[in-house]
Scaffold this motif. Sequence first.
Motif, mmCIF file in Angstrom:
data_model
loop_
_atom_site.group_PDB
_atom_site.id
_atom_site.type_symbol
_atom_site.label_atom_id
_atom_site.label_comp_id
_atom_site.label_asym_id
_atom_site.label_seq_id
_atom_site.Cartn_x
_atom_site.Cartn_y
_atom_site.Cartn_z
ATOM 1 N N ILE A 13 59.502 40.738 31.410
ATOM 2 C CA ILE A 13 58.207 41.171 30.879
ATOM 3 C C ILE A 13 57.849 42.548 31.449
ATOM 4 O O ILE A 13 57.432 43.451 30.721
ATOM 5 C CB ILE A 13 57.113 40.140 31.259
ATOM 6 C CG1 ILE A 13 57.435 38.775 30.652
ATOM 7 C CG2 ILE A 13 55.744 40.621 30.825
ATOM 8 C CD1 ILE A 13 57.415 38.755 29.162
ATOM 9 N N ILE A 40 57.159 46.025 29.347
ATOM 10 C CA ILE A 40 55.921 46.790 29.516
ATOM 11 C C ILE A 40 56.248 48.225 29.925
ATOM 12 O O ILE A 40 55.720 49.191 29.353
ATOM 13 C CB ILE A 40 55.012 46.102 30.552
ATOM 14 C CG1 ILE A 40 54.475 44.797 29.960
ATOM 15 C CG2 ILE A 40 53.869 47.012 30.976
ATOM 16 C CD1 ILE A 40 53.661 43.975 30.911
ATOM 17 N N ILE A 56 47.323 41.926 44.323
ATOM 18 C CA ILE A 56 46.803 40.849 43.480
ATOM 19 C C ILE A 56 46.349 41.389 42.125
ATOM 20 O O ILE A 56 46.301 40.679 41.128
ATOM 21 C CB ILE A 56 45.661 40.087 44.198
ATOM 22 C CG1 ILE A 56 45.327 38.812 43.433
ATOM 23 C CG2 ILE A 56 44.439 40.944 44.372
ATOM 24 C CD1 ILE A 56 44.471 37.847 44.190
ATOM 25 N N THR A 68 49.419 42.630 38.228
ATOM 26 C CA THR A 68 49.661 42.087 36.894
ATOM 27 C C THR A 68 48.541 42.478 35.935
ATOM 28 O O THR A 68 48.792 42.863 34.787
ATOM 29 C CB THR A 68 49.764 40.547 36.968
ATOM 30 O OG1 THR A 68 50.636 40.209 38.041
ATOM 31 C CG2 THR A 68 50.308 39.982 35.685
ATOM 32 N N LEU A 69 47.312 42.418 36.437
ATOM 33 C CA LEU A 69 46.168 42.769 35.594
ATOM 34 C C LEU A 69 46.257 44.237 35.166
ATOM 35 O O LEU A 69 46.058 44.565 33.991
ATOM 36 C CB LEU A 69 44.866 42.518 36.354
ATOM 37 C CG LEU A 69 43.590 42.717 35.544
ATOM 38 C CD1 LEU A 69 43.502 41.697 34.435
ATOM 39 C CD2 LEU A 69 42.365 42.621 36.441
ATOM 40 N N GLY A 121 48.782 44.658 32.505
ATOM 41 C CA GLY A 121 48.275 44.151 31.231
ATOM 42 C C GLY A 121 47.292 45.111 30.589
ATOM 43 O O GLY A 121 47.361 45.381 29.391
ATOM 44 N N THR A 145 50.379 39.211 29.806
ATOM 45 C CA THR A 145 50.297 39.825 31.127
ATOM 46 C C THR A 145 48.840 39.984 31.567
ATOM 47 O O THR A 145 48.480 39.686 32.711
ATOM 48 C CB THR A 145 50.982 41.195 31.099
ATOM 49 O OG1 THR A 145 52.256 41.053 30.478
ATOM 50 C CG2 THR A 145 51.165 41.749 32.485
ATOM 51 N N THR A 191 47.465 36.495 32.408
ATOM 52 C CA THR A 191 48.037 36.015 33.670
ATOM 53 C C THR A 191 47.407 36.754 34.848
ATOM 54 O O THR A 191 47.050 36.143 35.862
ATOM 55 C CB THR A 191 49.564 36.223 33.682
ATOM 56 O OG1 THR A 191 50.111 35.642 32.506
ATOM 57 C CG2 THR A 191 50.196 35.582 34.892
ATOM 58 N N GLY A 192 47.263 38.077 34.704
ATOM 59 C CA GLY A 192 46.657 38.872 35.770
ATOM 60 C C GLY A 192 45.227 38.466 36.036
ATOM 61 O O GLY A 192 44.791 38.334 37.176
ATOM 62 N N LEU A 193 44.497 38.237 34.955
ATOM 63 C CA LEU A 193 43.086 37.853 35.066
ATOM 64 C C LEU A 193 42.958 36.491 35.761
ATOM 65 O O LEU A 193 42.157 36.316 36.685
ATOM 66 C CB LEU A 193 42.492 37.790 33.659
ATOM 67 C CG LEU A 193 40.986 37.880 33.521
ATOM 68 C CD1 LEU A 193 40.504 39.239 34.015
ATOM 69 C CD2 LEU A 193 40.583 37.679 32.066
#
Lengths: 373, 304
Positions: free
Chosen positions: A269, A273, A307, A310-311, A314, B113, B116-118
């Motif tokens: 993934i 991206i 942390i 990933t956010l 995205g 993504t 998942t991040g949230l």
Amino acid sequence: MKGYDAVVSNRWVRLGAFLVVLVVLAVLPLVADPFTNQTISHIAVFAVAILGLNIVMGFTGQVSLGHSFFVGIGAYAAIIPIRDWWGGPLAEGAIVIGFVLSGLIPGVLGLLIALVTVRLRGLALAMVTIALPTIGLPLAQKFSDFTGGNEGISIRRLDYVGADGQVHKGNPFAAGPGLENDQWQYYIVIAIALAFFALAYFLVRGKYGRAFAIVRSNEAIASSMGVSPYRYKVLAFTIAAVYGGIAGFLLIVWGQFTSSETLAFHHSIDLVIASIVGGAGSIVGAVLGGVFYVTVSQIMNGLQLSIYTTLVQGVVIILILFLLPGGLASLPRTIRRLVRRGAAGHSVEAGHAADSASGNTKTQVQPSEERNT
Amino acid sequence: MNPFGTFIQLLVDGLAQGSIYGALALAIVLVNQATGLVNFAQGGMAVLGSYIGLTIGNLLIPGVGSTLGVVLGIVAAVIASLALGGVVERFVMRRFERAEEDTKVVATIGLLTLITGLVGLIWGFNPTPYPFFFGGSESLRIGDVSISVWSIVTFTTIVALMVVLQILFRGTKFGLGMRAVADNAPSAALAGIRVGGLRMAGWGLAAALGTVAAILLASKSQLTPNNFDGILVYALAAVVIGGLDSPIGAVVAALGITILESLAAAYIPWIGHDLKVVVPFVLVFVVLIIRPQGLFGRRAVVRV
């Protein structure tokens, strides 16, 4: 603006810029600190992996969600012969065998997978390739005698028999006299990466690139012109698998370690991206994608914000798809277009707006001259 | 336990696990019918829904008691997922309506993504235990066979949901509209059907279905942001085997591959527990070679 365009698109200017980049790449490790060298080689490793993904996604219009499988298999194919044979009668030949196998084994697997999955139109490739890491991980763990299982394989301290007849510990990718390890590994990684970038450059500029583009834009037209969509999609996927595998070899040169984690699903993934963020339809995009892949997590970890990683990924991918579907590589072109639009007034605006609103990563593939830069 | 008892138990556990894959596979088919794309974020959305159910349940349990708290938590999660699915379709995916297929796939990957991040940010990446269990360890004994309560609850819940969906699609005006949109969106729009609204409804229903499956799964194991990554892979395998345009095919395929997988693990020593995951994908390859449109799918005819 016109003068700027003329300068940028001039052949000799481009060639000169390329030579400057080469010289910088050659001199840099001699003056930079080890961390910089390792970061740049790390970027090069994943730029090669992403370049493979770009050939299958950006140039041929299929989505592979299992690219980390090929990187992981390539890494195993490289490290296992080196672990077992380096220091024996084969000596440095083990590294050459590892290199060849790291391209060959993923390539053969990619060919077999593509031969079956490309038969289904549209999304089958994405839906099947997403399973590859899921299958690969337990397989790698099952054959742990061979693959080292979860602990993985490290070749940083391998046994070898020295000139004195004694057994020593050594690193197959340790530098000779005059260079530090990080510099030596940098040169190997960059040299191989450049070679594979050059191969890809000539591939997409020539007959194959045109065939990929026509298959991507309209399969029916491709067939009617005698270009078999099936054959070229299989070919693109196989090339992507080879590039993934070679990136696996480079990963071994860079870190002398791999484990089953290398082929885990989330890396696939991340690679997709990075490819889109960099610009899936361009070769420079692969380098930018590599920079994104390596530095985002490095920066986030440095700021103690891992942390959020990933956010952030995205958010960035969604923003890129909305605002810059051609990825970062298309940024100069987009800016130029915006400037030109401002100068020309509203007459051309409608056409361009429709063009960019379609949210289409393909819009960038049209001008073939610019794509290949 | 006698061999027959073991067999029945494998079958029932396989049906329960398979019904979770089947629910997600059905959600994927629903979205594909409504908007013509494959939503790789379907599992992520389900996980988000189940975390919402977890949080609301936890908030309510001290006030209203555990049973009512659990039920209200699930109801809240389902409503939240309905809304989430609709919002995602309207404000994210609608923008890619006319994009190429590969761009749509990447958009749903981005969505996965993002979600998942949230989820990781709000609830953490470590496994969270669900506060309620539908008898995770309890089991019913019928003669020699012991069947876990969880398997029975899971299987019956999901089968009931599928029956409800089938009635919705075959027996109501809403369902007729949905089928019209799936069949030919421009013609449906010309006939006065509100295509956009129905697409949002399709996404919402799919998200709600996924959320129920995720809650059922979470009541047996713990919840993590990546909980459904593996399940998504199985659901997609079921969709490939059953056919993207066949809701029944996807569900049957999901049940079939899960049962075959557990039978292979139990009876073929060479495969065992380690390699059982390979079984469904070997089946995928076999199906792709013999019948590329899926066992229940229609062959797509393209006019040029």
